[in-house]
Write an enzyme that holds these catalytic residues in place. Structure first.
Site, PDB file in Angstrom:
ATOM      1  N   LYS A   8      -3.634   0.429   0.519  1.00  0.00           N
ATOM      2  CA  LYS A   8      -5.215   0.164   0.163  1.00  0.00           C
ATOM      3  C   LYS A   8      -5.402  -0.092  -1.211  1.00  0.00           C
ATOM      4  O   LYS A   8      -4.347  -0.261  -1.747  1.00  0.00           O
ATOM      5  CB  LYS A   8      -5.682   1.337   0.463  1.00  0.00           C
ATOM      6  N   TYR A  31      -1.421  -6.264   5.546  1.00  0.00           N
ATOM      7  CA  TYR A  31      -1.592  -5.217   4.849  1.00  0.00           C
ATOM      8  C   TYR A  31      -0.343  -4.844   3.722  1.00  0.00           C
ATOM      9  O   TYR A  31       0.729  -4.851   4.396  1.00  0.00           O
ATOM     10  CB  TYR A  31      -1.546  -3.893   6.006  1.00  0.00           C
ATOM     11  N   ASP A  43       0.618  -0.312  -7.789  1.00  0.00           N
ATOM     12  CA  ASP A  43       1.791   0.942  -6.939  1.00  0.00           C
ATOM     13  C   ASP A  43       3.181   0.243  -7.102  1.00  0.00           C
ATOM     14  O   ASP A  43       3.176  -0.918  -6.349  1.00  0.00           O
ATOM     15  CB  ASP A  43       1.196   1.026  -5.716  1.00  0.00           C
TER      16      ASP A  43
HETATM   17  C1  F6R Z   1      -2.069   4.321   3.123  1.00  0.00           C
HETATM   18  C2  F6R Z   1      -0.573   4.248   2.923  1.00  0.00           C
HETATM   19  C3  F6R Z   1      -0.021   5.278   3.675  1.00  0.00           C
HETATM   20  C4  F6R Z   1       1.098   4.350   4.785  1.00  0.00           C
HETATM   21  C5  F6R Z   1       1.900   5.231   5.668  1.00  0.00           C
HETATM   22  C6  F6R Z   1       2.819   4.480   6.318  1.00  0.00           C
HETATM   23  O1  F6R Z   1      -2.696   3.509   1.913  1.00  0.00           O
HETATM   24  O2  F6R Z   1      -0.068   3.867   1.747  1.00  0.00           O
HETATM   25  O3  F6R Z   1      -0.623   5.895   4.518  1.00  0.00           O
HETATM   26  O4  F6R Z   1       0.442   3.435   5.356  1.00  0.00           O
HETATM   27  O5  F6R Z   1       2.657   6.241   4.841  1.00  0.00           O
HETATM   28  O6  F6R Z   1       3.737   3.810   5.228  1.00  0.00           O
HETATM   29  P1  F6R Z   1       4.697   2.690   5.828  1.00  0.00           P
HETATM   30  O7  F6R Z   1       4.236   1.801   6.674  1.00  0.00           O
HETATM   31  O8  F6R Z   1       5.338   2.229   4.408  1.00  0.00           O
HETATM   32  O9  F6R Z   1       5.930   3.427   6.460  1.00  0.00           O
HETATM   33 MG    MG Z   2      -1.968   3.971  -4.039  1.00  0.00          MG
HETATM   34 MG    MG Z   3       0.387   2.787  -2.132  1.00  0.00          MG
END
Ligand code: F6R
Ligand code: MG
Ligand code: MG
Length: 374
Positions: A233, A230, A11
């Site tokens: 995923k 983190y 990603d």
């Molecule tokens: C799960 C994922 C999304 C982000 C969520 C918050 O793997 O990538 O659910 O965790 O959109 O993202 P941030 O913390 O970047 O605002």
């Molecule tokens: Mg992804």
């Molecule tokens: Mg992602």
């Protein structure tokens, strides 16, 4: 011929949240590989599943080859520059290290690869999943390679009836690859006992017991184990050889009709059913639902046919609406109980911090004194 199938995915930025890469980003990666691949790889195929871009390559250099890994790493670096210029969200997110050290394993991108003796016709499947982790493949692989209720080939085909060897990794062990090898059907209950915990025990590979050939390779990296925090995923990729000594394509695909609950979805912290989708599908409901795509190929001397889009078939429309119903249903209970992953799998630290603060405010009631006050 000896042929290596390698898929490396990352990603490196997406449009409108963690949804899908931009066309420009995809083109940048495709152009980079198109220019550098000749002479190194025999053929390649580039696609996206949700916000992840996967580079599938065929070559003769074996697994963990530095040149092949470097090619993918450099393509993702070029893509990251393009993503930054466009202002994409999470640009370069999965490239966790600054400089390449010979192998992308442990640097963020997910890798699945296997060296094979290419059959005259080499049919194989390339799976990619987004908003979930590699344990999402546990149940479908168990059903396809160990359960005659799903896979009639296990009782109908003499080549398959000797069963399969499962190599299972304990992905919670960050010091090194902690693995166990178990045989189906002999060790069926032991395999089931491990695979019931998909956040910890993950199928890494599966091998034919009749011929010793490798059937499956799964990317087992856990991003938060690499980064220490983190970063999204793990969004795994998987290669599965099919037909002849291996299950048929339909036996491999059938378990995805369940739409089983997997860890992932919003903030990587929920239990949501996984939806089989067409190639190059983005993300939507609740930063999910977790999705899985499957491209089928034949390879001949390392040259790939065009892909067949296995989950684009009308059969899967009905499965998709069933999965959507399941997703909406579990989301009705929000944060409560089984809808969220257990504490050690939550991908953000907010709840842990809150609980640590509240812990100081708890007290043990002194039963007698309290009663006298009433
Ligand atoms: C799960 C994922 C999304 C982000 C969520 C918050 O793997 O990538 O659910 O965790 O959109 O993202 P941030 O913390 O970047 O605002
Ligand atoms: Mg992804
Ligand atoms: Mg992602």
């Amino acid at each position: 011929m000896k042929l290596t199938l390698t898929v490396i995915k990352a990603d490196i930025g997406s449009v409108g949240g963690h949804v899908a890469p931009s066309l420009h980003l995809l083109e940048t990666v495709k152009t980079y590989i198109g220019k550098r691949a000749p002479g190194l790889v025999l053929d390649h195929y580039i696609s996206h599943t949700g916000d992840d871009i996967a580079i599938l390559m065929t070559h003769t250099l074996g697994e963990n080859d530095a040149q092949i890994h470097q090619l993918a790493w450099d393509a993702f670096r070029a893509g990251t520059d393009a993503a930054r210029q466009e202002g994409l969200y999470g640009a370069g997110q999965d490239l966790l290290k600054d400089s390449f050290s010979g192998n992308v394993k442990g640097m963020g991108p997910a890798v699945a690869e296997m060296e094979i003796d290419e059959r005259t016709s080499e049919p194989f499947l390339f799976f990619a999943a987004d908003k979930t982790d590699p344990g999402a493949f546990n149940l479908p692989l168990y059903l396809a390679f160990a359960d005659p209720m799903n896979t009639p080939g296990l009782i109908l085909s003499p080549k398959m009836s000797l069963g399969y060897r499962f190599v299972i990794m304990d992905v919670s062990n960050t010091a090194g690859d902690r693995i166990i090898e178990l045989n189906a059907p002999d060790d069926l209950y032991d395999i089931a006992a491990l695979l019931r915990d998909p956040e910890r025990f993950v199928v890494e590979s599966i091998w034919s017991r009749a011929t010793g050939e490798q059937a499956v390779a799964v990317a087992t990296s856990r991003l938060h184990n690499i980064a220490g925090k983190y970063t999204g995923k793990d969004d795994p990729v998987m290669l599965v050889r099919v037909q002849m000594n291996f299950p048929a394509t339909g036996e491999i695909l059938a378990p995805y009709a369940i739409g089983h609950f997997v860890g992932g979805g919003m903030r990587g912290s929920h239990q949501v059913p996984i939806m089989p989708v067409a190639l190059n599908t983005g993300i939507s409901y609740f930063d999910g639902p977790p999705i899985v795509s499957c491209a089928g190929f034949c390879s001949h001397n390392g040259h790939l046919t065009e892909p067949v889009d296995n989950f684009a078939h009308p059969f899967w429309d009905r499965v998709r609406s069933h999965v959507a119903d399941k997703a909406i249903e579990i989301r009705r209970q929000g944060f409560s109980g089984a809808a969220m992953l257990p504490m050690n799998e939550l991908e953000y630290t907010g709840i842990a911090e809150k609980l640590a603060g509240l812990d100081k405010l708890f007290r043990i009631r002194e039963a007698k004194a309290e009663l006298q006050k009433v």
